[in-house]
Design an enzyme around this catalytic site. Structure first.
Site, PDB file in Angstrom:
ATOM      1  N   GLU A 117       0.847  -1.204   0.000  1.00  0.00           N
ATOM      2  CA  GLU A 117       0.000   0.000   0.000  1.00  0.00           C
ATOM      3  C   GLU A 117       0.872   1.239   0.000  1.00  0.00           C
ATOM      4  O   GLU A 117       2.067   1.158   0.221  1.00  0.00           O
ATOM      5  CB  GLU A 117      -0.834   0.073   1.296  1.00  0.00           C
ATOM      6  CG  GLU A 117      -1.795  -1.037   1.494  1.00  0.00           C
ATOM      7  CD  GLU A 117      -2.469  -0.931   2.867  1.00  0.00           C
ATOM      8  OE1 GLU A 117      -2.205   0.031   3.620  1.00  0.00           O
ATOM      9  OE2 GLU A 117      -3.272  -1.818   3.148  1.00  0.00           O
ATOM     10  N   LYS A 119       2.137   4.696   1.773  1.00  0.00           N
ATOM     11  CA  LYS A 119       2.240   5.251   3.125  1.00  0.00           C
ATOM     12  C   LYS A 119       1.880   6.730   3.028  1.00  0.00           C
ATOM     13  O   LYS A 119       2.675   7.562   2.587  1.00  0.00           O
ATOM     14  CB  LYS A 119       3.647   5.066   3.690  1.00  0.00           C
ATOM     15  CG  LYS A 119       3.729   5.425   5.171  1.00  0.00           C
ATOM     16  CD  LYS A 119       4.993   4.895   5.797  1.00  0.00           C
ATOM     17  CE  LYS A 119       4.954   5.006   7.311  1.00  0.00           C
ATOM     18  NZ  LYS A 119       4.793   6.376   7.804  1.00  0.00           N
ATOM     19  N   ASP A 121       1.079  10.519   3.852  1.00  0.00           N
ATOM     20  CA  ASP A 121       1.760  11.448   4.750  1.00  0.00           C
ATOM     21  C   ASP A 121       0.742  12.396   5.382  1.00  0.00           C
ATOM     22  O   ASP A 121       0.622  13.549   4.999  1.00  0.00           O
ATOM     23  CB  ASP A 121       2.817  12.224   3.954  1.00  0.00           C
ATOM     24  CG  ASP A 121       3.863  12.832   4.870  1.00  0.00           C
ATOM     25  OD1 ASP A 121       3.827  12.555   6.081  1.00  0.00           O
ATOM     26  OD2 ASP A 121       4.705  13.583   4.360  1.00  0.00           O
ATOM     27  N   TYR A 246      -7.419   2.279   6.281  1.00  0.00           N
ATOM     28  CA  TYR A 246      -6.507   1.178   5.973  1.00  0.00           C
ATOM     29  C   TYR A 246      -6.565   0.003   6.944  1.00  0.00           C
ATOM     30  O   TYR A 246      -5.873  -0.978   6.754  1.00  0.00           O
ATOM     31  CB  TYR A 246      -5.067   1.651   5.780  1.00  0.00           C
ATOM     32  CG  TYR A 246      -4.503   2.526   6.876  1.00  0.00           C
ATOM     33  CD1 TYR A 246      -4.363   2.062   8.173  1.00  0.00           C
ATOM     34  CD2 TYR A 246      -4.101   3.821   6.582  1.00  0.00           C
ATOM     35  CE1 TYR A 246      -3.836   2.859   9.163  1.00  0.00           C
ATOM     36  CE2 TYR A 246      -3.562   4.636   7.568  1.00  0.00           C
ATOM     37  CZ  TYR A 246      -3.434   4.146   8.864  1.00  0.00           C
ATOM     38  OH  TYR A 246      -2.915   4.947   9.839  1.00  0.00           O
ATOM     39  N   LYS A 334      10.637   3.695   2.719  1.00  0.00           N
ATOM     40  CA  LYS A 334      10.505   5.145   2.468  1.00  0.00           C
ATOM     41  C   LYS A 334      10.990   5.566   1.085  1.00  0.00           C
ATOM     42  O   LYS A 334      11.742   4.855   0.439  1.00  0.00           O
ATOM     43  CB  LYS A 334      11.323   5.894   3.525  1.00  0.00           C
ATOM     44  CG  LYS A 334      10.809   5.722   4.930  1.00  0.00           C
ATOM     45  CD  LYS A 334       9.771   6.761   5.249  1.00  0.00           C
ATOM     46  CE  LYS A 334       9.518   6.772   6.742  1.00  0.00           C
ATOM     47  NZ  LYS A 334       9.279   8.065   7.293  1.00  0.00           N
ATOM     48  N   CYS A 446      11.453  47.002 -14.894  1.00  0.00           N
ATOM     49  CA  CYS A 446      11.441  45.630 -15.406  1.00  0.00           C
ATOM     50  C   CYS A 446      12.867  45.163 -15.702  1.00  0.00           C
ATOM     51  O   CYS A 446      13.593  45.837 -16.441  1.00  0.00           O
ATOM     52  CB  CYS A 446      10.594  45.577 -16.674  1.00  0.00           C
ATOM     53  SG  CYS A 446      10.699  43.993 -17.535  1.00  0.00           S
ATOM     54  N   CYS A 449      13.153  44.684 -19.811  1.00  0.00           N
ATOM     55  CA  CYS A 449      13.146  45.780 -20.783  1.00  0.00           C
ATOM     56  C   CYS A 449      13.429  47.143 -20.162  1.00  0.00           C
ATOM     57  O   CYS A 449      13.565  48.129 -20.881  1.00  0.00           O
ATOM     58  CB  CYS A 449      11.806  45.815 -21.518  1.00  0.00           C
ATOM     59  SG  CYS A 449      10.444  46.370 -20.488  1.00  0.00           S
ATOM     60  N   CYS A 464       5.377  44.770 -15.257  1.00  0.00           N
ATOM     61  CA  CYS A 464       6.126  45.597 -16.187  1.00  0.00           C
ATOM     62  C   CYS A 464       5.119  46.342 -17.058  1.00  0.00           C
ATOM     63  O   CYS A 464       4.127  45.773 -17.506  1.00  0.00           O
ATOM     64  CB  CYS A 464       7.004  44.697 -17.051  1.00  0.00           C
ATOM     65  SG  CYS A 464       7.607  45.521 -18.529  1.00  0.00           S
ATOM     66  N   CYS A 470       8.583  44.833 -24.317  1.00  0.00           N
ATOM     67  CA  CYS A 470       9.207  43.886 -23.385  1.00  0.00           C
ATOM     68  C   CYS A 470       9.363  42.495 -24.008  1.00  0.00           C
ATOM     69  O   CYS A 470       8.389  41.860 -24.388  1.00  0.00           O
ATOM     70  CB  CYS A 470       8.396  43.804 -22.100  1.00  0.00           C
ATOM     71  SG  CYS A 470       9.167  42.737 -20.875  1.00  0.00           S
TER      72      CYS A 470
END
Ligand code: IVH
Length: 711
Positions: A117, A119, A121, A246, A334, A446, A449, A464, A470
């Site tokens: 299965e 695990k 978290d 589970y 793990k 910016c 540009c 910008c 640009c």
């Protein structure tokens, strides 16, 4: 039907539909129908308080405010799983070898059957049902004693408040057994990654709006744990939690002899059970599962930190027993951690396709969540300041799923080392403080540009103002210009524009009209015929209209209907380009923001130059004389209706949506109230969507809006 019967029937239907919706992910009735049933039940329950019941679907929220948590002694201790430190295949092999030895199996005996299965978290939860009704949910605590968090767990729609009896319609295959008097189910409460991202997005919006005491969450597990530990269940109700069952600690029906049958039984009771389970024979198949899931890990909608192997036979499990709170019949394998520490080398500012400036931390390379990470987004100026990330700091980086790596927090212990004892203490502290980089500030120009970058009031993003000049916004600008509702170049879509810009054959809009057949044919996967079609479409686009042309320039806040209004009012491009701020504001519905935006655009010599060049290339549009003729007036389908827009719609820009609504007689407001008729929500909708739900305001997506506009 008697009220009692109707109430019962409604509860049964609502349980069934909630199960289909939240657990099976297969809604069987429209949301509106569910709401109708729910409201009917609420009315009946209000009229008949004597028929109230804790397992009613109306009783998920509203458990009230607790003063403190109550301790719960687990009737069956909650165990933990031994972790195999060796994550290579030998880990599974040594586990299998141990089991075979304990069970005294010979070399030649058949392979042992395991269930592999994920695990999850999250955090372990024990759910107690008496006579089929959820009476208690408790955290693991130290395994012997946990905390009663029933009020919060009830808000999780995936968790049944009532276990179905034999003849329930809740399941396709009727269970063969009655619900035992006491059932204790164990599982994991977690938060999905998308729910987590949205929650944090909402939190950021609240913080940006000046809300006090709000914070963003570090990762889904912390967010879930925080929600579970609320004393006020209405807070937990607003934090989207999920659940996977589970195991069954008590009340497993007779006849269930394996773990895989246990999982099947849990499903029949209506619990969500992960579909990523596999029966594996022998160590090699366990190793295979570990490898397969490692590849899928990023695409799962939730975090896992490994896989778990369990001996399938319950009799063998009983024979194997426990050592110090850990069963001998299970082991966890793990995966690499999804959070790691590293240091910030620099904070760069990137400019997105829409001109948004995003601070990005350059990191010392670190292996996290299975890849080497060197960049992490910092979202916006406020976010950097709130996390107070500075160059040189040690930070925790998180990378999970396809989500862009993020800085979770600064590790302040290393950023500000505790002063050592003794006479040097002051000097050490000063040194540490001096060494820390300066606080981040977003640039005023910016970085691509050099145009001025502005952060409008009430907005978190800095943009910008370079527009057509640009480089970062080039592709977006051309795409917008070529759009169906703008100048319209049929067949010139995102992909082709990308190719053309990357090949360097288009740098700005006029370049479109300087393309030759050879340029286009030279692009990858471009046949001569399609190249000719594109050229013909470009040629055709030269004949356009003033509003389309103006809209096509992509001036911020100048959407389709504003462009029309300008065209109608001024009659010519030159008049628009030369209009003063005050003159612009004489146009109906044009305020200072739009006027300033237009003014700033045409004050930039480069943008005017683009207009002149386009004209020189032969782009023409009819001016004043025949404007408005033949254009049907938009039907006022939304007259008197108030809308609020939130999130990113799939195709319409915010301004476009606003203009469509306004053109149809509707009003667009900035905040949700009882007077709001509709909230139009897109991706990453924030607190406005919450507010809409809270107030029961109708929520539409883009399709819904388009539908309203048409009808
Ligand atoms: S079984 C006898 N199965 O891992 C083992 N636990 O260290 C009892 N967990 O706190 C747990 N996914 O919250 C089991 N598929 C899974 C699990 C799982 C996550 C967590 C659980 C527990 C910890 C055990």
């Amino acid at each position: 039907m008697s009220p009692e019967h109707e109430i019962q029937s409604l509860r049964e239907q609502l349980h069934r539909h909630a199960h289909a919706y939240y657990v099976l992910d297969e809604p069987r009735i429209p949301d509106a129908e569910y709401d109708r049933l729910y409201q009917r039940l609420e009315v009946l329950e209000a009229q008949h308080p004597e028929l109230a019941s804790r397992d009613s679907p109306t009783m998920r929220v509203g458990g009230g405010l607790l003063a403190a948590f109550t301790q719960v002694k687990h009737s069956v201790p909650m165990l933990s799983i031994r972790t195999e430190t060796d994550t290579e295949s030998s880990g599974a092999k040594s586990f299998d070898a141990r089991i075979r030895k304990e069970l005294k199996l010979s070399e030649s005996a058949v392979p042992i059957e395991y269930v592999a299965e994920l695990k999850f978290d999250g955090l372990a939860m024990s759910l107690r049902y008496e006579s089929g009704v959820l009476v208690q949910a408790a955290t693991r605590g130290d395994g012997e004693t946990g905390e009663d968090v029933t009020h919060n767990i009830r808000t999780i729609y995936q968790i049944p408040l009532k276990l179905p009896s034999v003849r329930s319609e809740l399941v396709e295959v009727p269970p063969v057994v009655e619900v035992p008097p006491v059932v204790e189910v164990r599982g994991e409460v977690y938060m999905r990654r998308d729910d987590f991202e949205q929650l944090n997005e909402r939190q950021r919006a609240k913080i940006a709006a000046g809300a006090k005491g709000e914070k963003t969450f570090v990762n889904p597990r912390n967010a879930a744990a925080g929600a579970v530990r609320q004393l006020d269940s209405s807070i937990a109700a607003n934090r989207p939690l999920s659940f996977f069952a589970y195991s069954v600690a008590q009340g497993l029906p007779d006849g269930v002899t394996t773990h895989s049958e246990t999982l099947a039984q849990l499903k029949r009771w209506g619990f969500p059970v992960s579909s990523d389970v596999r029966i594996c024979k022998g160590a090699d198949e366990l190793v295979q599962f570990h490898a397969d899931m490692a590849l899928r890990r990023d695409r799962l909608p939730f975090d896992i930190d490994g896989v778990v192997y369990k001996v399938n036979s319950l009799a063998a499990q009983a024979q194997l027993g426990f050592v110090s709170r850990e069963p001998r019949w299970a082991v966890a394998h793990k995966y690499p951690a999804q959070e790691q520490m590293t240091s910030v080398l620099a904070i760069d500012v990137q400019v997105g396709r829409t001109g948004k400036l995003t601070p990005v931390a350059k990191l010392a390379p670190v292996f996290v969540g299975g890849v080497t990470v060197t960049n992490a987004t910092l979202h916006n100026e406020d976010e950097v300041r709130r996390k107070d990330v500075r160059v040189g700091d040690t930070v925790i980086v998180r990378r999970a799923g396809d989500v862009i790596p993020e800085i979770v927090s600064v590790v302040l212990d290393t950023a500000h080392p505790e002063p050592a004892l003794g006479h040097e203490a002051g000097a050490t502290l000063q040194h540490a403080q001096r060494k820390r980089g300066a606080m981040f500030t977003i640039p005023t120009h910016c970085p691509v540009c050099g145009s001025v970058a502005v952060r409008e009031e009430g907005e978190a993003d800095t943009r910008c103002t370079g527009g057509l000049i640009c480089g970062a916004q080039r592709k977006q600008a051309i795409e917008h210009f070529a759009h169906k509702r703008a100048v319209y170049i049929d067949g010139l879509g995102e992909k082709l524009i990308e190719q053309m810009v990357d090949a360097g054959i288009i740098k700005s809009l006029p370049d479109l009209y300087r393309l030759g057949l050879a340029n286009i044919v030279a692009l990858e996967r471009m046949a001569e015929k399609s190249a000719q079609n594109v050229l013909a479409a470009i040629e055709k686009s030269k004949q356009t209209t003033l509003p389309r042309f103006l809209f096509g320039l992509g001036i911020r806040h100048v959407g389709e209907s504003t462009a029309k209004a300008f065209a109608k009012h001024f009659g010519s491009m030159d008049a628009i380009m030369d209009a003063t701020d005050a003159q612009l504001q004489q146009v109906p519905d044009v305020g200072p923001v739009v006027a300033q935006s237009l003014r700033a655009f045409f004050d930039a010599p480069f943008n005017r130059e683009v207009v002149e060049q386009l004209r020189a290339c032969g782009v023409t549009w009819e001016e004043a004389t025949n404007l408005g003729e033949g254009q049907p007036t938009t039907p006022q389908t939304l007259l008197g209706k108030t809308f609020v827009l939130t999130g990113t719609l799939p195709t319409l820009g915010r301004d476009e949506a606003k203009e469509l609504i306004e053109a149809a007689g509707g009003k667009v407001s900035g905040s949700v109230s009882k007077k709001t008729d509709y909230v139009v929500a897109g991706a990453e909708a924030g607190s406005k969507l919450d507010k809409a739900r809270e107030l029961g305001v109708a929520v539409l997506d883009e399709d819904g809006l388009m539908h309203l506009l048409r009808n």
